[in-house]
Design an enzyme around this catalytic site. Structure first.
Site, PDB file in Angstrom:
ATOM      1  N   GLU A   1       0.817  -1.218   0.000  1.00 25.26           N
ATOM      2  CA  GLU A   1       0.000   0.000   0.000  1.00 25.26           C
ATOM      3  C   GLU A   1       0.853   1.271   0.000  1.00 25.26           C
ATOM      4  OE1 GLU A   1      -2.994  -0.459   3.090  1.00 25.26           O
ATOM      5  OE2 GLU A   1      -3.866  -2.194   2.082  1.00 25.26           O
TER       6      GLU A   1
ATOM      7  N   LYS B   1     -11.413  -5.625   0.744  1.00 26.08           N
ATOM      8  CA  LYS B   1     -12.054  -6.279   1.869  1.00 26.08           C
ATOM      9  C   LYS B   1     -13.553  -6.041   1.779  1.00 26.08           C
ATOM     10  CE  LYS B   1      -8.046  -5.406   4.820  1.00 26.08           C
ATOM     11  NZ  LYS B   1      -7.371  -6.581   5.332  1.00 26.08           N
TER      12      LYS B   1
ATOM     13  N   GLU C   1      -5.435  -9.245   0.429  1.00 26.77           N
ATOM     14  CA  GLU C   1      -6.088  -9.032   1.720  1.00 26.77           C
ATOM     15  C   GLU C   1      -7.589  -9.124   1.506  1.00 26.77           C
ATOM     16  OE1 GLU C   1      -4.540  -5.641   3.856  1.00 26.77           O
ATOM     17  OE2 GLU C   1      -2.460  -6.269   3.532  1.00 26.77           O
TER      18      GLU C   1
END
Ligand code: NAG
Ligand code: NAG
Ligand code: NAG
Ligand code: NAG
Ligand code: NAG
Ligand code: NAG
Ligand code: NAG
Length: 635
Positions: free
Chosen positions: A172, A258, A294
Site C-alpha cells: 500500500e 475487503k 487481503e
C-alpha cells in the site's frame, strides 16, 4: 469400473420444500488451491530492533508454529510486513556499495522453513536508512539490495526451494502509514523497476532453460486503489504497464479488497468492481494474473467483532473461497485470479483473545512465573484445514435451496482416476434461514464413479459444539483460563466427527438431519476408494515447551497421503524407572485429531518427560507406521 451412486439427504427444518437434484453430468475443472496465503503486520516499532523483537518473541513464534501445524497444503505462504527490516546495514564499501548482515533474517526464514511456510517477501524496509540517505542512488541500491538478498538465499536454500517463494513490491505505497521513505511518483517507479532488475539478475546471468523456469515473478503494487488523486503511485504503475506491457515490471497484479460489513459477497463485489474499472481504463492488463492479498470480511484486524470469534468467520472464509471459485469459472474479470490471501495471522491480545481477526485465540498467561502464552484454535483455523482436503478438480458451485431466500452452497471436488479415487465435498449452510419450522428434506445426489470398495467420513463445524469461544464465555471469560477450561476449549477446537464408515452398496445414502444443527454450519464429506494411496508415516515430530508440564506436539504430513485420514493417535512413554514408564499409553484417547498437532498437559501429578510417537488412522481404520520416536526432557 463400477459406478457408485451416492445419495446425500439434507434435511432442513425451514421453509417450503424445494426439491433439488443435481444433473447427472458434473463437469470438473482443475482446482488450484488459490486460498492458501495468510499475512500479518508485526506489532511494535518499525525499525530493525522493533521488528526483530516482535518476530523473535516466543508468543509470535508459537502462533506461527500453530499455523504451520495445519494439514498439508492448508497454508503455503505467509506475508509479513517489514520482514526486510530484519536485514541490517553493516557498512558501505569504499565505492559506496552497502554490505548487509542477514543473520536475523536468516534465522527467521529458517523457522518458516521448519514450519513449511514460504514467505511472501515484500520489498519494504529501509535497513540502516540506506534508501533515505541516498535518494539519488535508489535505482542502484534497490537493485543491489534485491539481488544480494536473493543471491544470499539461493546460496543457503537452493533454487528449488526458493521457487515456492513469492516476491512483492511495497505494501500500500500510497498510504503515508506505509510510505515511510517518501516515494514520489518518479522514485516509486524507479524502485519497482530496480526490484524487478534485481530479481532477474540474481543467480547469475545464465539463461539456461532451467533458469527460465525459475523466473521470479514480481507481484505488485499491493494497492488499495481508492480515488486516483489519493492513490497516485499505484494507478500510475498501472498506466505505465498498460502503455507497454512488455516493459511492465510486475508480473502479477495485486490489490486489496475487503468486505464492508463482514460478508463474503462484498469482498467479491469489491474485486469485480475494481477489476472492471482497471480493465476498462487499462485493457492491456487483462493479460496479467491478479491476486487479492487481503481478502478479508472487514478492515481493521484488531477491532473486536464477535463473528470473528466463532463459526461465522469460518463460514465466511469458506464462502469467500467458494464464491471466488465460482467467479473464476464464470470467466469475466475474475478469469485471471491467481490467489487470495487472508490477513489473519496476527497475534491477538487481551481482552480480545477471540474476537480479533486471527486464526488463533492468544492468552497471555501473566500469572505464571515466567509468563507464557496459550493458544486455542478458532473455527476459522479449522476451516482452512477442511479446505485443504479438497481435491485437484472441482465442479462449479451449486446451490440447494433451503427456502426462497436461503441456500446451502455445495462445492464438490475429486482427485485421481480409475480405481484410485477420492472425493471431497463441502456443504456450507446459510447464516440464517426463513422463520418456518416445518420439517422437510432436500435430497441431494452425488454421483461418484469410484471403485466398489470405499469408505466415507463427514466432519462438521457448527455453533456450540465446535465453538471454544462459547466455552470460554460460559466460564465467565477469564483472562487466565485454567487447565480444565483450556482442555474444554481444545476439545471444541477441531471439526466434529459426524459419521464415518465403509460404503458397501452402490446406492448408499447418508442422511444429515440438519434440522438439529444450529446455523451456520459447514460439513466436509470425504469418500475414498480402497485403492487410494495409503497413509504415510508422520514426519518431523516436534515437541516444544508451553510451560511447566505442558507441551505442544506437532508433526508434518506427507503430500497426497492424508486425504483419507480420520484421526491421529499420540503415544507417550514416561522416562525414568517408575512403574508407569514401562508402557506406551495413548495420550490422545477420546480426542478427534484430524490435524497434525496435540497439546499435552497431564496435570500436576503427571510428567511430560519421556518418549513420544504418532500415527494416523484412516477411514478404513488402517493405521500408518508410527513416526520416529522423539524424547523430550523438561529443563
Ligand atoms: C454418474 O456419472 C457417470 C460419469 O460422470 C455417468 O456416466 C453416469 O451415467 C452417472 N450415473 C447416474 C446414475 O447418474
Ligand atoms: C518525508 O517527508 C516528510 C514531509 O515532507 C519529512 O518530514 C520527513 O522527514 C521525510 N522522511 C524522510 C525519511 O525523508
Ligand atoms: C454486489 O453487486 C451486485 C451488482 O453490482 C449487487 O446487486 C449486490 O447487491 C451487491 N452485493 C452486495 C452485498 O453489496
Ligand atoms: C470389488 O471388486 C473386486 C474386483 O474388481 C472384487 O474382487 C471384490 O470382491 C469387490 N468388492 C466388493 C465389496 O464388491
Ligand atoms: C477452572 O476454571 C473454571 C471456570 O473458570 C472453574 O469453574 C473451575 O472450578 C476451575 N477449576 C480449577 C481446578 O480451578
Ligand atoms: C499481561 O501482561 C502484558 C504486558 O504487561 C499486558 O499487555 C497484558 O494485557 C497482560 N495480560 C492480561 C491478560 O492481563
Ligand atoms: C495428585 O496426587 C495427590 C496424591 O496422590 C492427589 O491427592 C491429588 O488429587 C492429585 N492431583 C491431581 C491434580 O490429580
Amino acid at each position: 469400473m463400477w459406478l457408485l451412486l451416492w445419495r446425500l439427504l439434507l434435511f432442513a427444518a425451514l421453509g417450503h420444500a424445494h426439491y433439488t437434484t443435481s444433473s447427472d453430468v458434473v463437469v470438473y475443472h482443475t482446482l488450484p488451491h488459490f486460498w492458501t496465503g495468510v499475512g500479518f503486520c508485526p506489532a511494535g516499532d518499525i525499525s530493525h530492533t522493533g521488528i526483530a523483537t516482535a518476530l523473535t518473541s516466543p508468543a509470535l513464534q508459537l502462533n506461527l508454529r500453530q499455523i504451520g501445524a495445519l494439514p498439508f497444503g492448508a497454508i503455503t505462504h505467509i506475508r509479513i510486513h517489514w520482514l526486510l527490516e530484519l536485514v541490517q546495514l553493516l557498512e558501505y564499501s569504499t565505492d559506496g556499495v552497502p554490505r548487509y548482515d542477514y543473520e536475523k533474517f536468516d534465522a527467521f526464514v529458517d523457522l518458516l522453513q521448519e514450519l513449511r511456510l514460504s514467505p511472501v517477501l515484500e520489498f519494504m524496509g529501509n535497513p540502516g536508512q540506506v534508501f533515505t540517505a541516498n535518494p539519488e542512488r535508489n535505482w542502484f541500491l534497490w537493485e543491489h539490495f534485491t539481488k544480494s538478498l536473493i543471491n544470499h538465499q539461493l546460496a543457503r536454500h537452493g533454487a528449488a526451494r526458493l521457487s515456492s517463494w513469492r516476491y512483492e513490491t511495497w505494501n500500500e505505497p500510497d498510504l503515508l502509514n506505509y510510505n515511510r521513505i517518501n516515494f514520489t511518483a518518479q522514485s516509486y517507479l524507479e524502485y519497482v523497476q530496480a526490484v524487478r532488475r534485481g530479481l532477474s539478475k540474481a543467480g547469475g546471468r545464465r539463461k539456461s532453460k532451467r533458469q527460465q523456469q525459475l523466473y521470479r515473478a514480481l507481484r505488485g503494487p499491493a494497492g488499495l486503489f481508492k480515488a486516483e488523486q489519493r492513490h497516485p503511485l499505484c494507478w500510475q504503475l498501472l498506466e505505465v504497464c498498460n502503455e507497454q506491457l512488455a516493459k511492465c515490471p510486475i508480473d502479477i497484479l495485486t490489490y486489496h479488497r475487503k468486505g464492508i460489513d463482514g460478508s463474503a459477497t462484498e469482498i467479491l463485489n469489491g474485486s469485480l468492481a475494481l477489476l472492471a474499472k482497471i480493465y476498462h481504463d487499462y485493457p492491456q492488463l487483462q493479460q496479467l494474473p491478479v491476486a487479492n492479498d487481503e481478502a478479508d470480511p472487514v478492515s481493521g484486524w484488531s477491532t473486536p467483532r464477535d463473528f470473528q470469534a466463532d463459526v461465522r468467520y469460518a463460514a465466511t472464509l469458506m464462502s469467500t473461497v467458494m464464491q471466488h471459485w465460482h467467479a473464476k469459472l464464470a470467466g469475466g474479470v475474475m478469469d485471471q485470479l491467481e490467489s487470495i490471501s487472508h490477513d489473519n495471522a496476527f497475534l491477538s491480545y487481551h481482552p480480545h483473545e477471540f474476537q480479533q481477526r486471527t486464526l488463533l485465540a492468544h492468552f497471555r498467561m501473566n500469572e505464571t512465573q515466567p509468563p507464557h502464552s496459550q493458544f486455542i484454535q478458532k473455527p476459522v483455523y479449522a476451516a482452512l484445514g477442511m479446505l485443504a482436503k479438497l481435491g485437484t478438480r472441482a465442479a462449479d458451485l451449486e446451490l440447494v435451496n433451503m427456502d426462497s431466500k436461503h441456500s446451502v452452497q455445495v462445492l464438490r471436488s475429486i482427485s485421481g482416476n480409475g480405481v484410485a479415487q477420492y472425493m471431497a465435498t463441502i456443504f456450507l449452510s446459510p447464516e440464517q434461514a426463513g422463520p418456518q419450522l416445518t420439517a422437510y428434506h432436500h435430497k441431494y445426489t452425488l454421483n461418484m464413479s469410484i471403485a466398489n470398495e470405499s469408505a466415507f467420513i463427514t466432519e462438521l463445524l457448527v455453533p456450540h459444539s465446535t465453538d471454544p469461544f462459547r466455552v470460554w464465555q460460559q466460564a465467565g471469560s477469564p483472562a487466565y483460563p485454567n487447565a480444565t477450561l483450556r482442555e474444554q476449549m481444545r476439545r471444541a477446537q477441531t471439526p466434529r466427527l459426524y459419521e464415518t464408515g465403509p460404503i458397501w452398496q452402490y446406492n448408499s445414502e447418508l442422511v444429515v438431519n440438519s434440522a438439529s444443527l444450529p446455523l451456520p454450519w459447514v460439513m466436509l464429506l470425504r469418500v475414498c476408494s480402497a485403492a487410494w494411496p495409503k497413509l504415510k508415516r508422520p514426519q518431523q515430530l516436534e515437541i516444544v515447551a508451553i510451560t511447566g508440564r505442558e507441551v505442544f506436539i506437532s508433526w508434518s504430513e506427507q503430500p497426497r497421503s492424508t486425504q483419507c485420514l480420520k484421526s491421529y493417535e499420540v503415544w507417550f512413554r514416561a522416562s525414568g524407572d517408575t512403574a508407569a514408564s514401562a508402557d506406551w499409553q495413548q495420550i490422545s484417547l477420546g480426542w478427534h485429531l484430524p490435524y497434525p498437532s496435540f497439546q499435552y498437559a497431564p496435570g500436576l501429578n503427571g510428567s511430560v518427560n519421556g518418549f513420544y510417537k504418532v500415527r494416523g488412522v484412516d477411514v478404513f481404520n488402517e493405521r500408518s507406521t508410527f513416526s520416529q520416536i522423539v524424547e523430550y526432557l523438561e529443563l
